[in-house]
Design a protein around this motif. Sequence first.
Motif, PDB file in Angstrom:
ATOM      1  N   GLY A  24      -7.392  -1.277  -2.593  1.00  0.00           N
ATOM      2  CA  GLY A  24      -6.681  -0.943  -1.359  1.00  0.00           C
ATOM      3  C   GLY A  24      -5.786   0.272  -1.520  1.00  0.00           C
ATOM      4  O   GLY A  24      -5.727   1.133  -0.638  1.00  0.00           O
ATOM      5  N   ILE A  25      -5.108   0.373  -2.652  1.00  0.00           N
ATOM      6  CA  ILE A  25      -4.248   1.531  -2.917  1.00  0.00           C
ATOM      7  C   ILE A  25      -5.080   2.799  -2.991  1.00  0.00           C
ATOM      8  O   ILE A  25      -4.749   3.823  -2.398  1.00  0.00           O
ATOM      9  CB  ILE A  25      -3.437   1.318  -4.209  1.00  0.00           C
ATOM     10  N   LYS A  26      -6.199   2.730  -3.715  1.00  0.00           N
ATOM     11  CA  LYS A  26      -7.074   3.907  -3.850  1.00  0.00           C
ATOM     12  C   LYS A  26      -7.690   4.312  -2.520  1.00  0.00           C
ATOM     13  O   LYS A  26      -7.993   5.488  -2.320  1.00  0.00           O
ATOM     14  CB  LYS A  26      -8.159   3.620  -4.880  1.00  0.00           C
ATOM     15  N   GLU A  27      -7.879   3.357  -1.614  1.00  0.00           N
ATOM     16  CA  GLU A  27      -8.427   3.646  -0.289  1.00  0.00           C
ATOM     17  C   GLU A  27      -7.360   4.146   0.679  1.00  0.00           C
ATOM     18  O   GLU A  27      -7.658   4.457   1.819  1.00  0.00           O
ATOM     19  CB  GLU A  27      -9.100   2.394   0.286  1.00  0.00           C
ATOM     20  N   GLY A  28      -6.123   4.196   0.222  1.00  0.00           N
ATOM     21  CA  GLY A  28      -5.047   4.731   1.046  1.00  0.00           C
ATOM     22  C   GLY A  28      -4.358   3.728   1.947  1.00  0.00           C
ATOM     23  O   GLY A  28      -3.625   4.114   2.849  1.00  0.00           O
ATOM     24  N   LYS A  29      -4.574   2.435   1.723  1.00  0.00           N
ATOM     25  CA  LYS A  29      -3.891   1.438   2.534  1.00  0.00           C
ATOM     26  C   LYS A  29      -2.390   1.532   2.268  1.00  0.00           C
ATOM     27  O   LYS A  29      -1.960   1.529   1.124  1.00  0.00           O
ATOM     28  CB  LYS A  29      -4.388   0.031   2.203  1.00  0.00           C
ATOM     29  N   LYS A  30      -1.632   1.617   3.350  1.00  0.00           N
ATOM     30  CA  LYS A  30      -0.183   1.765   3.200  1.00  0.00           C
ATOM     31  C   LYS A  30       0.528   0.432   3.039  1.00  0.00           C
ATOM     32  O   LYS A  30       1.606   0.366   2.466  1.00  0.00           O
ATOM     33  CB  LYS A  30       0.383   2.502   4.404  1.00  0.00           C
ATOM     34  N   PHE A  31      -0.059  -0.637   3.560  1.00  0.00           N
ATOM     35  CA  PHE A  31       0.606  -1.931   3.536  1.00  0.00           C
ATOM     36  C   PHE A  31      -0.355  -2.994   3.022  1.00  0.00           C
ATOM     37  O   PHE A  31      -1.457  -3.138   3.537  1.00  0.00           O
ATOM     38  CB  PHE A  31       1.098  -2.325   4.929  1.00  0.00           C
TER      39      PHE A  31
END
Length: 49
Positions: A24-31
């Motif tokens: 999720g972090i690598k995909e750019g999810k902010k939350f």
Amino acid sequence: MFKLVSNYKPTGDQPQAIEYLSKGIKEGKKFQTLLGVTRFTEKHLQWQT
């Protein structure tokens, strides 16, 4: 790049949680929400991203 060295390994559902949140972090999810986070899981997330 850093490499985490530890005598402890993720157990139970920690490996899946680490993989899921790292993705999720690598995909750019902010939350994202991790219930029942431990310092160990937190450190693995920090080093994988």
